[in-house]
Design an enzyme around this catalytic site. Structure first.
Site, short mmCIF file in Angstrom:
data_model
loop_
_atom_site.label_atom_id
_atom_site.label_comp_id
_atom_site.label_asym_id
_atom_site.label_seq_id
_atom_site.Cartn_x
_atom_site.Cartn_y
_atom_site.Cartn_z
N GLY A 1 4.44 7.53 2.94
CA GLY A 1 5.27 6.38 1.71
C GLY A 1 4.60 5.14 1.33
O GLY A 1 3.95 4.94 2.01
N ASP B 1 -2.28 9.69 15.21
CA ASP B 1 -2.72 9.59 13.96
C ASP B 1 -4.04 8.30 13.88
O ASP B 1 -3.26 7.25 13.20
CB ASP B 1 -2.22 9.45 12.62
CG ASP B 1 -2.76 9.92 11.25
OD1 ASP B 1 -3.49 10.11 11.31
OD2 ASP B 1 -1.90 9.98 10.48
N GLY C 1 0.95 5.04 1.85
CA GLY C 1 0.24 5.79 2.88
C GLY C 1 0.41 6.93 2.48
O GLY C 1 1.58 7.23 1.74
N GLY C 2 0.31 7.59 3.50
CA GLY C 2 0.24 8.99 3.96
C GLY C 2 2.24 9.54 3.24
O GLY C 2 2.25 10.51 3.35
N GLY D 1 0.75 -1.29 -0.48
CA GLY D 1 -0.22 -0.15 -0.09
C GLY D 1 0.93 1.31 0.04
O GLY D 1 2.00 1.61 0.10
#
Ligand SMILES: *[C@@H]1O[C@H](CO)[C@@H](O)[C@H](O)[C@H]1NC(C)=O
Ligand SMILES: *[C@@H]1O[C@H](CO)[C@@H](O)[C@H](O)[C@H]1NC(C)=O
Ligand SMILES: *[C@@H]1O[C@H](CO)[C@@H](O)[C@H](O)[C@H]1NC(C)=O
Ligand SMILES: *[C@@H]1O[C@H](CO)[C@@H](O)[C@H](O)[C@H]1NC(C)=O
Ligand SMILES: *[C@@H]1O[C@H](CO)[C@@H](O)[C@H](O)[C@H]1NC(C)=O
Ligand SMILES: *[C@@H]1O[C@H](CO)[C@@H](O)[C@H](O)[C@H]1NC(C)=O
Ligand SMILES: *[C@@H]1O[C@H](CO)[C@@H](O)[C@H](O)[C@H]1NC(C)=O
Length: 674
Positions: free
Chosen positions: A361, A474, A358-359, A356
């Site tokens: 990397g 987060d 993500g924000g 995946g």
């Protein structure tokens, strides 16, 4: 006076002896070296001080001749043996090619009616003839050629042959240079341009009309078998007065052509040469040194190539696996992974291994080569200079966190522009995939409740049970990963800190994700356990309702999830907010608990929010939820639509996909000891 006469007589006597010696018998002579030899030279032929006769050097298109100065009488049916056609000769020659096997052209033992070869040409004509007279019977020329070039126009067999030429360089008979080895009893090949002396025997018997040619290396005796034995009646070719000698020529390729010794007899067998008296053959400068030089050059070249390849490969590998490791990192040694291992683990960060993006990397699946352990490797781009020390310290701290509801950080690796974080591999991926997409099957309520309790327990550990307070910063469905047993595990803690270093400090202040940001965090940029609880509240609602906290694509009243749940509650139907995919299959008390707890955690006043320990107690049924009434949950006390939507609306493009973030500076994920 008498003395003077005697002296003159003496001198005359000596001179006459010398002249008598030279002219004693013109039918026979032996030259073991050519010093003082009665030879006529022309072209570039010369006699060296040691007696070596050089016919040509390596100048191109040159010829050289060396002939016995006096004509010999050849005549058939002569009573006198000396005037017959028969002759016998022996000579030793050396050819030193310009470069190995690049030689040209050759030497010819010649019987010619004239010493004038000024109109002859070099190359394949060997300094004997030219194009216009080649082949004419008026030439009266006999030659035995030692030819090192294959000239097709004169029908040469190969580039190393012996031929018998009558009035033409187009041999009437020829053979490859070989010699019969008496000891071995077989023919052996002979390289004319070997640079070694080669002895040649040529015999002609008028009665037999056979011209015999033999050659052998100087070290070998005369072979028992002939190379050539050609039937030829020389009385039809030769004239009465003939010159004998040698002609040699070079072409575009050239050799040094030498004659070391020569014996000739018109009246019987030629006398053997005294090999020991022959001038020493020219040094093998080109025949032998060149190959040595070549071999050395080739060896050096090969070594250079090998070294280059080795060094090149090493450098490329170094570059490929290059990483940064500073001295201060030593204490984190055990948590340090080599880039090479991670590169191998992820098969070179192949897209196929991508789990995946993500924000922070991309995340790759990998199998560590040493342990066969499945891992997830997160590649985070990072400026290596800024705050890396602090960050690595934090990584190291975070790496020491151990909880069954946290994704274990195993270690890290640092390269110039990126950081690699190695985590336990979570086979089931992130929770949001189960909740919001149809990629994965919907989770039933007991699974969801289990996940919520797990995540709460993980967060409680971060907030209260470890030696320091760790803020997650987060919390959201996409940061909750599911292990093999579908247990929820919090991931990505600590990365907010990293990103902060990387981003522009002037414009960004808050780290977190829109929809999960506590209002005070959005306003003042100060993260606390309370802001984590706020995000956890949003997460509770998310799991219960199967919806993101903010969905711009929904109905207007449903954009803000919290508002919508309150709306349902006001209608006395809070359960309406539950995920329709559950189809009512849930424990009503638990659903109510989760929805109300979600609202309380999302309270806009931080002090109203429970601690994670309290949250755990509520979820475990160890404490009852304070009686939250609609009054206490009155609009304005929970995060208001206005605040949220103001905030949302400033990030419209990133919201809705659930991946939008706004980044804010927060002091540290570790807010000091307790
Ligand atoms: C060959 O000999 C000629 C005449 O002696 C001379 O001019 C020439 O330079 C020589 N060439 C080489 C390559 O030695
Ligand atoms: C040179 O020629 C000889 C005979 O023609 C051959 O045996 C030898 O291998 C050749 N050498 C090279 C280096 O080509
Ligand atoms: C070839 O040689 C012959 C005799 O030596 C001469 O008469 C003739 O002109 C020469 N031809 C050429 C083309 O040089
Ligand atoms: C030439 O060779 C043949 C056959 O080997 C031999 O009979 C003959 O006597 C030889 N002639 C001379 C002159 O050597
Ligand atoms: C050697 O070579 C000569 C000439 O080519 C040939 O006549 C003779 O038969 C050969 N001898 C052997 C043993 O091959
Ligand atoms: C060689 O040729 C000459 C002249 O044509 C002739 O007289 C003689 O008999 C020949 N010799 C042989 C052996 O055939
Ligand atoms: C030539 O051959 C004949 C017959 O074989 C022989 O009698 C004679 O002596 C030979 N002549 C020479 C010069 O070898």
């Amino acid at each position: 006076m008498a003395d003077a006469v005697r002296l003159i007589l003496l001198i005359y006597f000596h001179l006459s002896i010398i002249s008598f010696n030279l002219a004693q018998d013109v039918d026979q002579f032996v030259y073991n070296g050519f010093l003082g030899a009665n030879l006529h030279l022309d072209g570039i032929a010369e006699i060296h001080p040691n007696g070596l006769l050089q016919l040509t050097n390596t100048s191109k298109q040159k010829m050289g001749h060396a002939f016995y100065r006096l004509p010999l009488k050849f005549s058939s049916n002569s009573a006198s043996s000396s005037e017959s056609m028969s002759f016998s000769t022996i000579f030793v020659f050396v050819m030193v090619p310009e470069m190995q096997n690049l030689s040209g052209h050759g030497i010819a033992f010649t019987i010619s009616p004239s010493l004038d070869f000024s109109l002859a040409v070099a190359s394949q004509y060997l300094g004997l003839l030219n194009t216009s007279n080649d082949g004419l019977s008026t030439n009266h020329i006999l030659a035995v050629e030692l030819d090192t070039i294959r000239s097709p126009d004169v029908q040469d067999a190969n580039e190393n042959h012996v031929g018998i030429d009558v009035n033409s360089l187009n041999s009437i008979e020829s053979a490859s240079a070989t010699y019969f080895s008496n000891t071995e009893g077989k023919n052996r090949s002979l390289n004319l341009v070997s640079g070694d002396p080669i002895q040649v025997w040529i015999d002609y018997n008028e009665t037999e009309t056979l011209l015999n040619v033999t050659l052998a290396p100087i070290s070998s005796p005369k072979p028992n078998q002939l190379l050539l034995s050609t039937s030829i009646n020389l009385s039809e070719i030769l004239l009465e007065s003939m010159y004998v000698g040698f002609s040699a020529a070079t072409g575009t390729l050239a050799s040094d052509h030498y004659i070391l010794g020569w014996s000739f007899n018109k009246a019987g067998r030629a006398q053997s040469l005294d090999i020991s008296k022959l001038p020493s053959p020219p040094p093998h400068r080109k025949a032998e040194k060149e190959p040595k030089v070549m071999i050395v050059v080739i060896l050096v070249a090969v070594m250079v190539v090998i070294v280059t390849i080795t060094v090149g490969t090493y450098i490329i590998r170094r570059k490929k696996y290059e990483e940064i490791c500073d001295d201060w990192e030593r204490e984190y040694g055990p948590q340090r992974f080599s880039y090479k291992n991670l590169y191998k683990a992820t098969k070179g960060f192949k897209d196929r291994e991508l789990l995946g993006a993500g924000g922070f990397g991309k995340v790759y699946r990998g199998v560590l080569p040493s342990s066969n352990l499945q891992v997830a490797v997160k590649k985070v781009s990072h400026d290596s200079k800024q705050g890396i020390k602090e960050f690595v310290a934090e990584i190291a701290s975070v790496g020491r966190l151990r909880h069954r509801n946290l994704v274990q950080l195993l270690g890290y690796c640092r390269r110039r522009e990126e950081l690699l974080l190695v985590y336990d591999y979570m086979p089931n991926g992130s929770l949001d995939k189960f909740l919001f997409t149809n990629e994965k099957p919907a989770l039933n309520w007991s699974q969801r409740f289990q996940i919520l309790k797990g995540v709460a327990s993980g967060l409680l550990y971060l907030h209260e049970e470890w030696e320091q307070v760790v803020l997650h910063r987060d919390i959201k469905a996409s940061n909750v990963l599911l292990d093999g047993g579908l247990n929820g595990r919090l991931g990505d803690f600590g990365l907010a800190r990293l990103y902060n270093h990387d981003s522009n400090p002037q414009t960004t202040h808050v780290v977190g994700t829109v929809g999960y940001l506590a209002p005070e965090l959005a306003r003042f940029g100060k993260a606390t356990t309370s802001t984590d609880v706020f995000a956890f509240g949003a997460f509770l609602l998310e799991v219960a309702c199967g919806r993101r906290p903010i969905e711009l694509l929904g109905l207007p009243e449903e954009v803000i999830l919290v508002d919508w749940v309150i709306e349902c509650w006001k209608r006395g139907a809070i359960l309406d907010a539950s995920d329709p995919r559950l189809e009512g299959n849930y424990v009503i008390e638990e659903m109510e608990l989760v929805l109300k707890l979600g609202l309380i955690c999302s309270h806009s006043v931080p002090t109203v929010r429970p601690s994670m320990r309290q949250v755990m107690q509520y979820l475990n049924g160890d404490a009852t939820l304070p009686d939250v009434t609609l009054e206490s949950a009155a609009i304005g006390t929970f995060i208001t639509c206005n605040e949220a939507s103001d905030f949302v609306m400033s990030f419209p493009s990133s919201v809705g996909k659930g991946s939008g973030r706004s980044f804010c500076s927060i002091d540290s994920i570790l807010t000091g000891g307790r």
